[in-house]
Design a protein around this motif. Structure first.
Motif, PDB file in Angstrom:
ATOM      1  N   UNK A 292      40.787  37.592  40.950  1.00  0.00           N
ATOM      2  CA  UNK A 292      41.297  37.940  42.273  1.00  0.00           C
ATOM      3  C   UNK A 292      42.798  37.674  42.321  1.00  0.00           C
ATOM      4  N   UNK A 293      43.550  38.663  42.788  1.00  0.00           N
ATOM      5  CA  UNK A 293      45.002  38.612  42.799  1.00  0.00           C
ATOM      6  C   UNK A 293      45.499  38.930  44.203  1.00  0.00           C
ATOM      7  N   UNK A 294      46.330  38.060  44.754  1.00  0.00           N
ATOM      8  CA  UNK A 294      46.898  38.264  46.086  1.00  0.00           C
ATOM      9  C   UNK A 294      47.838  39.457  46.101  1.00  0.00           C
ATOM     10  N   UNK A 295      48.700  39.544  45.104  1.00  0.00           N
ATOM     11  CA  UNK A 295      49.614  40.667  44.982  1.00  0.00           C
ATOM     12  C   UNK A 295      51.060  40.321  45.282  1.00  0.00           C
ATOM     13  N   UNK A 296      51.305  39.479  46.310  1.00  0.00           N
ATOM     14  CA  UNK A 296      52.673  39.084  46.667  1.00  0.00           C
ATOM     15  C   UNK A 296      52.700  37.615  47.072  1.00  0.00           C
ATOM     16  N   UNK A 297      52.174  36.779  46.223  1.00  0.00           N
ATOM     17  CA  UNK A 297      51.994  35.381  46.596  1.00  0.00           C
ATOM     18  C   UNK A 297      53.263  34.583  46.310  1.00  0.00           C
ATOM     19  N   UNK A 298      54.201  34.664  47.243  1.00  0.00           N
ATOM     20  CA  UNK A 298      55.391  33.840  47.194  1.00  0.00           C
ATOM     21  C   UNK A 298      55.291  32.709  48.198  1.00  0.00           C
ATOM     22  N   UNK A 299      56.225  31.764  48.174  1.00  0.00           N
ATOM     23  CA  UNK A 299      56.180  30.646  49.121  1.00  0.00           C
ATOM     24  C   UNK A 299      56.394  31.073  50.569  1.00  0.00           C
ATOM     25  N   UNK A 300      56.860  32.326  50.780  1.00  0.00           N
ATOM     26  CA  UNK A 300      56.991  32.859  52.134  1.00  0.00           C
ATOM     27  C   UNK A 300      55.665  33.390  52.662  1.00  0.00           C
TER      28      UNK A 300
ATOM     29  N   UNK B 230      44.946  28.922  43.749  1.00  0.00           N
ATOM     30  CA  UNK B 230      45.239  30.053  42.862  1.00  0.00           C
ATOM     31  C   UNK B 230      44.289  30.065  41.673  1.00  0.00           C
ATOM     32  N   UNK B 231      43.987  28.895  41.129  1.00  0.00           N
ATOM     33  CA  UNK B 231      43.052  28.854  39.995  1.00  0.00           C
ATOM     34  C   UNK B 231      41.654  29.301  40.417  1.00  0.00           C
ATOM     35  N   UNK B 232      41.245  28.961  41.631  1.00  0.00           N
ATOM     36  CA  UNK B 232      39.936  29.442  42.095  1.00  0.00           C
ATOM     37  C   UNK B 232      39.908  30.970  42.135  1.00  0.00           C
ATOM     38  N   UNK B 233      41.010  31.559  42.551  1.00  0.00           N
ATOM     39  CA  UNK B 233      41.085  33.020  42.574  1.00  0.00           C
ATOM     40  C   UNK B 233      41.079  33.599  41.167  1.00  0.00           C
TER      41      UNK B 233
ATOM     42  N   UNK C 285      45.306  38.783  36.019  1.00  0.00           N
ATOM     43  CA  UNK C 285      45.980  37.660  36.670  1.00  0.00           C
ATOM     44  C   UNK C 285      47.447  37.561  36.255  1.00  0.00           C
ATOM     45  N   UNK C 286      47.815  38.173  35.134  1.00  0.00           N
ATOM     46  CA  UNK C 286      49.219  38.170  34.721  1.00  0.00           C
ATOM     47  C   UNK C 286      50.109  38.864  35.754  1.00  0.00           C
ATOM     48  N   UNK C 287      49.545  39.831  36.480  1.00  0.00           N
ATOM     49  CA  UNK C 287      50.322  40.496  37.531  1.00  0.00           C
ATOM     50  C   UNK C 287      50.747  39.480  38.595  1.00  0.00           C
ATOM     51  N   UNK C 288      49.824  38.614  38.964  1.00  0.00           N
ATOM     52  CA  UNK C 288      50.133  37.569  39.942  1.00  0.00           C
ATOM     53  C   UNK C 288      51.146  36.570  39.376  1.00  0.00           C
TER      54      UNK C 288
END
Length: 337
Positions: A222-230, A146-149, A253-256
């Motif tokens: 870079x933000x995934x958008x829905x990065x949950x453990x699922x 996540x930090x790389x993103x 990145x605050x959105x993530x």
């Protein structure tokens, strides 16, 4: 609508072309959880398996709704987005399933498809629930990814594919995009739940107040958008493998992190987050609460098979939204339907 899902015979040409004429489909399982695309595990007669993603109308449970034109998280599904996001994540050193084939020409089926490595069935979500000690190392490795993103820097905001082809709109601040997005979700949710309708003015005032506290900024990761453990598999080698990434975008990145905090809860600090703007984070956190009322209520009105799960999710976030704007003496006591 009548939904027709894939059968083993539908995959003959695909399997022959990619794996050779001596390979056969031994099993085909449609995996649960997807709402916008079909996800299938193809078992081959040599004991190996691969994952097929299929972007077909019959696999998408979401009904249409009004959108904010410059919202990069709108319509975050499709083979083109998948391909661009896969390339960007791979270039950033983030582990995703290896791409074996991307077909947008209908060579094998009538719809766009991707064939990818089968990274297994172990979700980080399940490890967090049933083996939290084992999950700790995976959380640290996911935090590294996540930090790389989030420390990557882009030229503007928008879907990765739109930034690559130069079609992403760049006219206003991201905080205004999110405000309009939240107001749109609020209007739709008010039409489906009387409690939200009754609190609509207070919720709108709260959103506008949160927006007013946000200082301008033009810096995007870079933000995934829905990065949950699922959306994180742990493969047999112990690597966290990120999936469902078509919504990858350059954005705040605050959105993530608003979503990460929501989904990881007490385990969120183990991700060792980057420094965040607290005012921007608070706006985005509340905007996501409103989205997680409207979206589940909308899909619960379709033939989605796990309708009750969606209703329960909406109910949880209705409570959160109303608590934030409760009148004195009524906090924590939202009404029932």
């Amino acid at each position: 609508m009548t939904r027709a899902f894939l059968r083993p015979d539908d995959l003959h040409d695909l399997v022959t072309a990619h794996f050779g004429a001596d390979r056969r489909v031994a099993s085909l399982d449609r995996l649960t959880g997807g709402t916008k695309k079909g996800v299938y595990r193809i078992g081959l007669d040599d004991g190996s398996s691969v994952i097929l993603y299929l972007w077909a109308a019959g696999e998408n449970y979401w009904p249409p709704s009004p959108v904010v034109p410059d919202d990069p998280f709108t319509d975050a599904s499709g083979a083109e987005l998948f391909g661009a996001a896969h390339a960007a994540l791979t270039a950033a050193g983030v582990r995703v399933p290896r791409l074996l084939l991307l077909d947008r020409d209908g060579r094998f089926l009538d719809d766009d498809l991707a064939l990818v490595e089968d990274a297994g069935s172990v979700l980080l979500e399940a490890l967090l629930q049933h083996d939290p000690a084992a999950a700790e190392a995976h959380l640290a490795r996911l935090g590294d990814a996540v930090r790389r993103l989030h420390t990557a820097r882009g030229p503007g905001y928008g879907k990765v594919a739109a930034i690559v082809d130069g079609t992403a709109p760049q006219q206003r601040g991201t905080e205004d995009v999110i405000l309009d997005r939240a107001l749109g979700h609020l209007a739709l949710a008010a039409g489906r739940d009387p409690r939200i309708a009754g609190a609509r003015e207070r919720i709108e005032d709260h959103l506008r107040g949160l927006r007013a506290a946000v200082a301008p900024r033009r810096e995007y990761g870079l933000v995934h958008g829905e990065l949950g453990p699922d959306h994180v598999l742990v493969n047999p080698a112990g690597e966290p493998v990120i999936i469902d990434f078509e919504g990858l975008a350059w954005f705040d990145v605050e959105w993530e992190h608003a979503f990460l905090q929501l989904r990881f809860g007490d385990r969120y600090p183990a991700l060792r987050p980057v420094e965040l703007d607290p005012d921007r984070l608070e706006l985005y956190r509340y905007a996501q609460t409103i989205a997680l009322i409207e979206g589940p209520l909308r899909i619960a009105g379709t033939d989605f098979p796990d309708r009750q799960w969606m209703l329960d999710l909406a109910e949880h976030h209705i409570g959160r939204a109303l608590t934030a704007v409760a009148r004195p003496g009524r906090a924590g006591r939202p009404g029932r339907r």
